[in-house]
Design a protein around this motif. Sequence first.
Motif, PDB file in Angstrom:
ATOM      1  N   ILE A  58      -6.746   2.517  -6.948  1.00 55.50           N
ATOM      2  CA  ILE A  58      -6.545   3.825  -6.331  1.00 55.50           C
ATOM      3  C   ILE A  58      -7.712   4.093  -5.379  1.00 55.50           C
ATOM      4  O   ILE A  58      -8.881   3.964  -5.751  1.00 55.50           O
ATOM      5  CB  ILE A  58      -6.461   4.944  -7.391  1.00 55.50           C
ATOM      6  CG1 ILE A  58      -5.320   4.661  -8.375  1.00 55.50           C
ATOM      7  CG2 ILE A  58      -6.269   6.301  -6.727  1.00 55.50           C
ATOM      8  CD1 ILE A  58      -5.323   5.567  -9.585  1.00 55.50           C
ATOM      9  N   ASN A  59      -7.367   4.474  -4.173  1.00 48.34           N
ATOM     10  CA  ASN A  59      -8.346   4.799  -3.144  1.00 48.34           C
ATOM     11  C   ASN A  59      -8.210   6.292  -2.858  1.00 48.34           C
ATOM     12  O   ASN A  59      -7.371   6.713  -2.066  1.00 48.34           O
ATOM     13  CB  ASN A  59      -8.042   3.953  -1.889  1.00 48.34           C
ATOM     14  CG  ASN A  59      -8.978   4.222  -0.743  1.00 48.34           C
ATOM     15  OD1 ASN A  59     -10.172   4.393  -0.934  1.00 48.34           O
ATOM     16  ND2 ASN A  59      -8.434   4.248   0.474  1.00 48.34           N
ATOM     17  N   ALA A  60      -9.016   7.112  -3.538  1.00 47.84           N
ATOM     18  CA  ALA A  60      -8.890   8.570  -3.460  1.00 47.84           C
ATOM     19  C   ALA A  60      -9.882   9.102  -2.442  1.00 47.84           C
ATOM     20  O   ALA A  60     -11.073   9.214  -2.723  1.00 47.84           O
ATOM     21  CB  ALA A  60      -9.144   9.195  -4.840  1.00 47.84           C
ATOM     22  N   ILE A  61      -9.381   9.427  -1.241  1.00 46.81           N
ATOM     23  CA  ILE A  61     -10.301   9.839  -0.179  1.00 46.81           C
ATOM     24  C   ILE A  61     -10.124  11.293   0.245  1.00 46.81           C
ATOM     25  O   ILE A  61     -10.884  11.780   1.081  1.00 46.81           O
ATOM     26  CB  ILE A  61     -10.176   8.925   1.054  1.00 46.81           C
ATOM     27  CG1 ILE A  61      -8.799   9.058   1.706  1.00 46.81           C
ATOM     28  CG2 ILE A  61     -10.445   7.480   0.684  1.00 46.81           C
ATOM     29  CD1 ILE A  61      -8.695   8.257   3.001  1.00 46.81           C
ATOM     30  N   GLY A  62      -9.163  12.016  -0.323  1.00 44.83           N
ATOM     31  CA  GLY A  62      -8.927  13.396   0.102  1.00 44.83           C
ATOM     32  C   GLY A  62      -9.805  14.420  -0.586  1.00 44.83           C
ATOM     33  O   GLY A  62     -10.116  15.468  -0.021  1.00 44.83           O
ATOM     34  N   LEU A 119       0.844  -1.197   0.000  1.00 49.27           N
ATOM     35  CA  LEU A 119       0.000   0.000   0.000  1.00 49.27           C
ATOM     36  C   LEU A 119       0.872   1.238   0.000  1.00 49.27           C
ATOM     37  O   LEU A 119       1.780   1.371   0.833  1.00 49.27           O
ATOM     38  CB  LEU A 119      -0.891  -0.006   1.256  1.00 49.27           C
ATOM     39  CG  LEU A 119      -1.623   1.304   1.603  1.00 49.27           C
ATOM     40  CD1 LEU A 119      -2.715   1.607   0.583  1.00 49.27           C
ATOM     41  CD2 LEU A 119      -2.214   1.234   3.014  1.00 49.27           C
ATOM     42  N   ALA A 120       0.621   2.161  -0.927  1.00 48.66           N
ATOM     43  CA  ALA A 120       1.224   3.492  -0.876  1.00 48.66           C
ATOM     44  C   ALA A 120       0.221   4.425  -0.221  1.00 48.66           C
ATOM     45  O   ALA A 120      -0.936   4.504  -0.648  1.00 48.66           O
ATOM     46  CB  ALA A 120       1.562   3.985  -2.280  1.00 48.66           C
ATOM     47  N   LEU A 121       0.655   5.130   0.810  1.00 46.51           N
ATOM     48  CA  LEU A 121      -0.223   6.019   1.563  1.00 46.51           C
ATOM     49  C   LEU A 121       0.306   7.439   1.424  1.00 46.51           C
ATOM     50  O   LEU A 121       1.289   7.825   2.068  1.00 46.51           O
ATOM     51  CB  LEU A 121      -0.263   5.576   3.023  1.00 46.51           C
ATOM     52  CG  LEU A 121      -1.355   6.085   3.939  1.00 46.51           C
ATOM     53  CD1 LEU A 121      -2.741   5.959   3.312  1.00 46.51           C
ATOM     54  CD2 LEU A 121      -1.313   5.343   5.262  1.00 46.51           C
ATOM     55  N   ILE A 122      -0.360   8.205   0.540  1.00 42.25           N
ATOM     56  CA  ILE A 122       0.073   9.569   0.223  1.00 42.25           C
ATOM     57  C   ILE A 122      -0.769  10.530   1.055  1.00 42.25           C
ATOM     58  O   ILE A 122      -1.965  10.685   0.836  1.00 42.25           O
ATOM     59  CB  ILE A 122      -0.103   9.887  -1.273  1.00 42.25           C
ATOM     60  CG1 ILE A 122       0.424   8.741  -2.143  1.00 42.25           C
ATOM     61  CG2 ILE A 122       0.564  11.217  -1.621  1.00 42.25           C
ATOM     62  CD1 ILE A 122       1.867   8.427  -1.946  1.00 42.25           C
ATOM     63  N   VAL A 136       3.607  -0.922   3.908  1.00 41.19           N
ATOM     64  CA  VAL A 136       3.033   0.412   3.690  1.00 41.19           C
ATOM     65  C   VAL A 136       4.168   1.371   3.378  1.00 41.19           C
ATOM     66  O   VAL A 136       5.139   1.482   4.141  1.00 41.19           O
ATOM     67  CB  VAL A 136       2.249   0.902   4.925  1.00 41.19           C
ATOM     68  CG1 VAL A 136       1.687   2.299   4.676  1.00 41.19           C
ATOM     69  CG2 VAL A 136       1.120  -0.053   5.270  1.00 41.19           C
ATOM     70  N   ARG A 137       4.017   2.071   2.249  1.00 36.40           N
ATOM     71  CA  ARG A 137       5.005   3.046   1.812  1.00 36.40           C
ATOM     72  C   ARG A 137       4.409   4.432   2.045  1.00 36.40           C
ATOM     73  O   ARG A 137       3.386   4.780   1.444  1.00 36.40           O
ATOM     74  CB  ARG A 137       5.369   2.807   0.344  1.00 36.40           C
ATOM     75  CG  ARG A 137       5.890   1.378   0.105  1.00 36.40           C
ATOM     76  CD  ARG A 137       6.281   1.130  -1.341  1.00 36.40           C
ATOM     77  NE  ARG A 137       7.396   1.961  -1.779  1.00 36.40           N
ATOM     78  CZ  ARG A 137       8.671   1.728  -1.501  1.00 36.40           C
ATOM     79  NH1 ARG A 137       9.005   0.669  -0.760  1.00 36.40           N
ATOM     80  NH2 ARG A 137       9.612   2.527  -1.929  1.00 36.40           N
ATOM     81  N   LEU A 138       5.043   5.205   2.923  1.00 31.75           N
ATOM     82  CA  LEU A 138       4.483   6.462   3.411  1.00 31.75           C
ATOM     83  C   LEU A 138       5.132   7.666   2.746  1.00 31.75           C
ATOM     84  O   LEU A 138       6.355   7.712   2.568  1.00 31.75           O
ATOM     85  CB  LEU A 138       4.692   6.573   4.922  1.00 31.75           C
ATOM     86  CG  LEU A 138       4.137   5.450   5.811  1.00 31.75           C
ATOM     87  CD1 LEU A 138       4.619   5.633   7.241  1.00 31.75           C
ATOM     88  CD2 LEU A 138       2.611   5.443   5.747  1.00 31.75           C
ATOM     89  N   TYR A 139       4.293   8.658   2.409  1.00 30.59           N
ATOM     90  CA  TYR A 139       4.844   9.950   1.971  1.00 30.59           C
ATOM     91  C   TYR A 139       3.899  11.069   2.382  1.00 30.59           C
ATOM     92  O   TYR A 139       2.675  10.951   2.244  1.00 30.59           O
ATOM     93  CB  TYR A 139       5.052  10.022   0.455  1.00 30.59           C
ATOM     94  CG  TYR A 139       5.460  11.424   0.043  1.00 30.59           C
ATOM     95  CD1 TYR A 139       6.728  11.912   0.357  1.00 30.59           C
ATOM     96  CD2 TYR A 139       4.557  12.282  -0.574  1.00 30.59           C
ATOM     97  CE1 TYR A 139       7.085  13.215   0.037  1.00 30.59           C
ATOM     98  CE2 TYR A 139       4.909  13.583  -0.895  1.00 30.59           C
ATOM     99  CZ  TYR A 139       6.174  14.049  -0.596  1.00 30.59           C
ATOM    100  OH  TYR A 139       6.524  15.337  -0.884  1.00 30.59           O
ATOM    101  N   ALA A 192       7.078   6.487  -3.168  1.00 35.12           N
ATOM    102  CA  ALA A 192       6.028   5.811  -2.397  1.00 35.12           C
ATOM    103  C   ALA A 192       5.231   4.824  -3.246  1.00 35.12           C
ATOM    104  O   ALA A 192       4.856   3.746  -2.780  1.00 35.12           O
ATOM    105  CB  ALA A 192       5.090   6.834  -1.773  1.00 35.12           C
ATOM    106  N   VAL A 193       4.938   5.168  -4.498  1.00 29.51           N
ATOM    107  CA  VAL A 193       4.079   4.309  -5.322  1.00 29.51           C
ATOM    108  C   VAL A 193       4.845   3.151  -5.953  1.00 29.51           C
ATOM    109  O   VAL A 193       4.234   2.259  -6.550  1.00 29.51           O
ATOM    110  CB  VAL A 193       3.358   5.115  -6.424  1.00 29.51           C
ATOM    111  CG1 VAL A 193       2.498   6.203  -5.824  1.00 29.51           C
ATOM    112  CG2 VAL A 193       4.340   5.692  -7.436  1.00 29.51           C
ATOM    113  N   LEU A 194       6.186   3.141  -5.788  1.00 29.14           N
ATOM    114  CA  LEU A 194       6.998   2.100  -6.404  1.00 29.14           C
ATOM    115  C   LEU A 194       6.616   0.727  -5.845  1.00 29.14           C
ATOM    116  O   LEU A 194       6.760   0.444  -4.667  1.00 29.14           O
ATOM    117  CB  LEU A 194       8.477   2.381  -6.134  1.00 29.14           C
ATOM    118  CG  LEU A 194       9.491   1.528  -6.895  1.00 29.14           C
ATOM    119  CD1 LEU A 194       9.400   1.790  -8.389  1.00 29.14           C
ATOM    120  CD2 LEU A 194      10.905   1.827  -6.386  1.00 29.14           C
ATOM    121  N   GLY A 195       6.087  -0.124  -6.706  1.00 29.24           N
ATOM    122  CA  GLY A 195       5.720  -1.473  -6.314  1.00 29.24           C
ATOM    123  C   GLY A 195       4.384  -1.611  -5.609  1.00 29.24           C
ATOM    124  O   GLY A 195       4.006  -2.717  -5.210  1.00 29.24           O
ATOM    125  N   ALA A 196       3.642  -0.509  -5.448  1.00 29.38           N
ATOM    126  CA  ALA A 196       2.366  -0.563  -4.730  1.00 29.38           C
ATOM    127  C   ALA A 196       1.248  -1.043  -5.643  1.00 29.38           C
ATOM    128  O   ALA A 196       1.126  -0.596  -6.788  1.00 29.38           O
ATOM    129  CB  ALA A 196       2.020   0.807  -4.163  1.00 29.38           C
TER     130      ALA A 196
END
Length: 358
Positions: free
Chosen positions: A231-235, A142-145, A167-170, A200-204
């Motif tokens: 893609i989970n766009a919640i913002g 999971l990439a968490l932007i 989890v890959r955080l940015y 962050a998105v590398l490999g997610a």
Amino acid sequence: MQKPVPSGRALVPFVSVENMARLITSIGLPRLLTELVDYIEQDFLRWQSFEKSPRLASHSEGGVIELMPTSDHVNYVFKYVNGHPVNLQRNLQTVVAFGVLSDVETGYPLLLTEMTLLTALRTAATSAMVARLLAPKDARVLALIGNGAQAEFQAIAMQTICGIEEVRLYDIDPAATAKTARNLAQTGLRIAECKSVEEAVLGAQIITTCTADKQNATILTDNLVGDGVHINAIGGDCPGKTELAAAILNRSDVFVEFPPQTRIEGEIQQMPEDFPVTELWQVLNGERPGRVSDRQITLFDSVGFAIEDFSAVRYIRDKIRDTDFKEDLDLLADPDDTRDLYGMMGRIAGARDEGAAR
């Protein structure tokens, strides 16, 4: 032991922030999220039973205040919630909320609850429910932007419901990323603190965007989205607030909660009015397909909908029964003679004055 009801008044259960935190801890966050997903799924499967409307919003330069109501004709629920990104500069929460569950037959409130914590829980549970439907079955990264107040809930929900292992955080604020990594350190997740969205998105296989600025931003550009991701766009959750490049939407199959609301507030506000979307309840009940190929890009344009709040408050109502995770509020006037509200007022005030004089 139940407190005695004061003469002329009816007590309403109230779940404070303290009691909500105690309840979550007593159940355990993974179990709670699993149970909450079940409640939300149950209510989405009876979608047609609910009254539905876009939320009522009052916009200002710094944010928005919203009321989110719905009813299944047995119970009525509304949530008061704000969204003020500018609050970060004031050391205040960008989102705070409370909610009420009422009996439709009498109109009497049955529960008043904090919903700042509960909104984070239901948002995470909904994200994970949808990812279980739409993400690649072997998704483990999971990439968490955006690593603000919702980040940990999102990560733990994806771990619990979907089997995420990394989890890959940015975040543009490294302190927010460090906070999230610290809070997730004991969850068993592999944590990567990244220096850019690209890293962050590398490999997610799942990318969640969860940022707070009230502006048309491009947090995720088209070149960063490869085939097959979810893609989970919640913002993006109000007019004028987006996170994704429009080109991503054109390449994706887009899934939404309630189109009349999402077209005003979601990522698809960038698109023509006839831009095609699929409603989640139709995927859950088998009317419409979800993920159909390995190369398909699925996009959950999540703005949050009142039925999810209904499910969350219904869940809390069930979990606090016969527990001490609640208080009784002296909220409702309820005179013995329903026509004598004035007389009840005088008797209550008189009794208080008499007690103070003793």
